[in-house]
Scaffold this motif. Structure first.
Motif, PDB file in Angstrom:
ATOM      1  N   PRO A 270       0.831  -1.216   0.000  1.00 57.22           N
ATOM      2  CA  PRO A 270       0.000   0.000   0.000  1.00 57.22           C
ATOM      3  C   PRO A 270       0.859   1.258   0.000  1.00 57.22           C
ATOM      4  O   PRO A 270       2.045   1.226   0.323  1.00 57.22           O
ATOM      5  N   LYS A 271       0.234   2.382  -0.356  1.00 58.65           N
ATOM      6  CA  LYS A 271       0.948   3.649  -0.362  1.00 58.65           C
ATOM      7  C   LYS A 271       1.283   4.070   1.068  1.00 58.65           C
ATOM      8  O   LYS A 271       0.666   3.610   2.022  1.00 58.65           O
ATOM      9  N   THR A 272       2.251   4.979   1.187  1.00 60.54           N
ATOM     10  CA  THR A 272       2.709   5.399   2.515  1.00 60.54           C
ATOM     11  C   THR A 272       1.604   6.066   3.321  1.00 60.54           C
ATOM     12  O   THR A 272       1.644   6.077   4.553  1.00 60.54           O
ATOM     13  N   THR A 273       0.610   6.630   2.639  1.00 61.68           N
ATOM     14  CA  THR A 273      -0.477   7.312   3.351  1.00 61.68           C
ATOM     15  C   THR A 273      -1.653   6.397   3.681  1.00 61.68           C
ATOM     16  O   THR A 273      -2.595   6.828   4.343  1.00 61.68           O
ATOM     17  N   HIS A 274      -1.599   5.173   3.213  1.00 64.58           N
ATOM     18  CA  HIS A 274      -2.717   4.248   3.441  1.00 64.58           C
ATOM     19  C   HIS A 274      -2.734   3.790   4.898  1.00 64.58           C
ATOM     20  O   HIS A 274      -1.680   3.610   5.525  1.00 64.58           O
ATOM     21  N   LYS A 275      -3.934   3.564   5.433  1.00 67.68           N
ATOM     22  CA  LYS A 275      -4.049   3.206   6.846  1.00 67.68           C
ATOM     23  C   LYS A 275      -3.506   1.811   7.156  1.00 67.68           C
ATOM     24  O   LYS A 275      -3.186   1.508   8.306  1.00 67.68           O
ATOM     25  N   PHE A 276      -3.448   0.953   6.141  1.00 67.46           N
ATOM     26  CA  PHE A 276      -2.921  -0.400   6.360  1.00 67.46           C
ATOM     27  C   PHE A 276      -1.417  -0.498   6.148  1.00 67.46           C
ATOM     28  O   PHE A 276      -0.853  -1.587   6.240  1.00 67.46           O
ATOM     29  N   ARG A 277      -0.772   0.625   5.850  1.00 67.55           N
ATOM     30  CA  ARG A 277       0.666   0.597   5.555  1.00 67.55           C
ATOM     31  C   ARG A 277       1.474   0.062   6.740  1.00 67.55           C
ATOM     32  O   ARG A 277       2.409  -0.717   6.565  1.00 67.55           O
ATOM     33  N   LYS A 278       1.122   0.485   7.955  1.00 66.07           N
ATOM     34  CA  LYS A 278       1.904   0.062   9.122  1.00 66.07           C
ATOM     35  C   LYS A 278       1.781  -1.445   9.355  1.00 66.07           C
ATOM     36  O   LYS A 278       2.737  -2.095   9.784  1.00 66.07           O
ATOM     37  N   TYR A 279       0.590  -2.010   9.055  1.00 68.37           N
ATOM     38  CA  TYR A 279       0.429  -3.459   9.221  1.00 68.37           C
ATOM     39  C   TYR A 279       1.229  -4.224   8.165  1.00 68.37           C
ATOM     40  O   TYR A 279       1.848  -5.247   8.457  1.00 68.37           O
TER      41      TYR A 279
END
Length: 365
Positions: A270-279
């Motif tokens: 996912p893109k760096t701004t996506h909410k699932f990026r950290k997961y």
């Protein structure tokens, strides 16, 4: 001819006019109460189906005896006792003697000579020879032999007329070498290098996104080479029926599956701004480091499987890995020094001890 395992050898004379084979097999005992066997498999290069002659000390008299056995599937892995019975091949004569004459005794390391005269099928001179040795005999029933890779590889095929060995053994040696080199380079060196590149290069602002392409290129190259090495390992398993390296095989499958998951993860990043990026990032780190650890451990396991535990090849790999670890330690210390310095400067800036224009210079206002 020196046979490939167990320090065994064989000598023979073939008489083409009547298709008769006179031979003598040389083997060594690994136990005073053990056994040594040699045989011919009429159909395939494997233990099951072998018509064998087995020499061991008589349980009653202690004298060396030689008895015939047929190794059908029921005796594999000691599922049923191995009982002596007449062979269904044309065995003209057979005998066994201890090397050293009448004064020789059966002991650990004693050499036995098994003599046999066999009538072969006309125009069939390529013979599958099988041999092995065990630790003890129950009554007149030889027990299962050790199951190391050396003992499970005691099979060879050669032409008794020309003396030329079958090419399968040479091919297997070449496949082992290529398998070992590819996997040591890919899973054991390139994959850790890719992880190091991602961890330390991304903090170098001058590189920009270049670190990502370096990381991806190294990891994809490692996975490609590792896939080739993995495929060769699968092929070697198919060519070596009965030879099983349980731990090495399981670690190899686990590392390959994790590597495949990492490669597929690039498609779903996912893109760096996506909410699932950290997961995704946590998953990527966990699977990646797990793959690196499994790969390195399996490289060392592979050295043991190939009997190279004390070789210069392993020493060379250890030096490469040690160098990489040393570089990691140096970079890690440097990263922490920079982090601590920046943290200290940030704290001083918040307290008004450093002006914003002096960022990174460490000059007091």
């Amino acid at each position: 001819m020196t046979l490939p395992t167990q320090q065994a050898s064989i000598a023979w004379t073939f008489h083409p006019h009547n298709a008769t084979l006179d031979l003598c097999f040389f083997g060594t005992f690994i136990s005073p109460s053990g056994w040594i066997g040699w045989g011919i498999n009429p159909t395939s290069p494997e233990m099951t189906g072998t018509r064998a002659l087995v020499a061991f000390p008589d349980p009653n008299s202690g004298q060396l005896v030689l008895l015939p056995y047929i190794l059908d599937p029921s005796v594999k892995l000691q599922k049923s006792p191995l009982l002596s019975r007449p062979l269904d091949i044309h065995l003209i004569s057979s005998s066994a003697t201890l090397y050293g004459g009448k004064m020789a005794t059966i002991h650990n390391g004693a050499t036995v000579q098994i003599y046999a005269t066999v009538k072969l099928v006309p125009n069939k001179t390529k013979i599958h020879h099988v041999w092995n040795r065990g630790l003890y005999v129950q009554g007149y029933s030889p027990t299962i032999h050790p199951t190391t890779s050396n003992d499970l590889s005691s099979i060879t095929t050669f032409d008794v007329l020309s003396g030329s060995a079958a090419t399968q053994h040479n091919n297997m040696d070449m496949l082992k070498l290529v398998h070992g080199i590819l996997n040591a380079i890919s899973w054991g060196i390139l994959l850790p290098m890719g992880a190091v590149a991602a961890r330390y290069l991304r903090h170098v602002q001058a590189l920009g996104p270049t670190w990502f392409y370096v990381h991806s290129g190294i990891q994809l190259s490692a996975f490609f080479l590792g896939t080739v090495g993995f495929a060769i390992g699968i092929r070697m398993g198919e060519m070596s029926a009965g030879v099983t390296y349980g731990l090495h095989r399981k670690l190899g499958f686990a590392a390959f599956c994790l590597g495949a998951l990492q490669t597929l993860a690039l498609l779903f990043r996912p893109k760096t701004t996506h909410k699932f990026r950290k997961y995704w990032k946590s998953y990527h780190h966990f699977v990646g480091y797990s793959c690196v650890v499994l790969g390195v451990v399996n490289v060392f396991q592979g050295f043991e499987v190939m009997g190279e535990g004390m070789s210069y090849a392993k020493l060379g790999y250890c030096l490469c890995l040690s160098t990489l670890v040393g570089v990691c330690i140096a970079l890690e210390v440097n990263s922490w020094v920079i982090f601590c310095r920046k943290s200290k400067e940030e704290k001083m800036r918040r307290e008004g001890l450093i002006s914003g224009s002096d960022k990174g210079s460490g000059t007091h206002s």
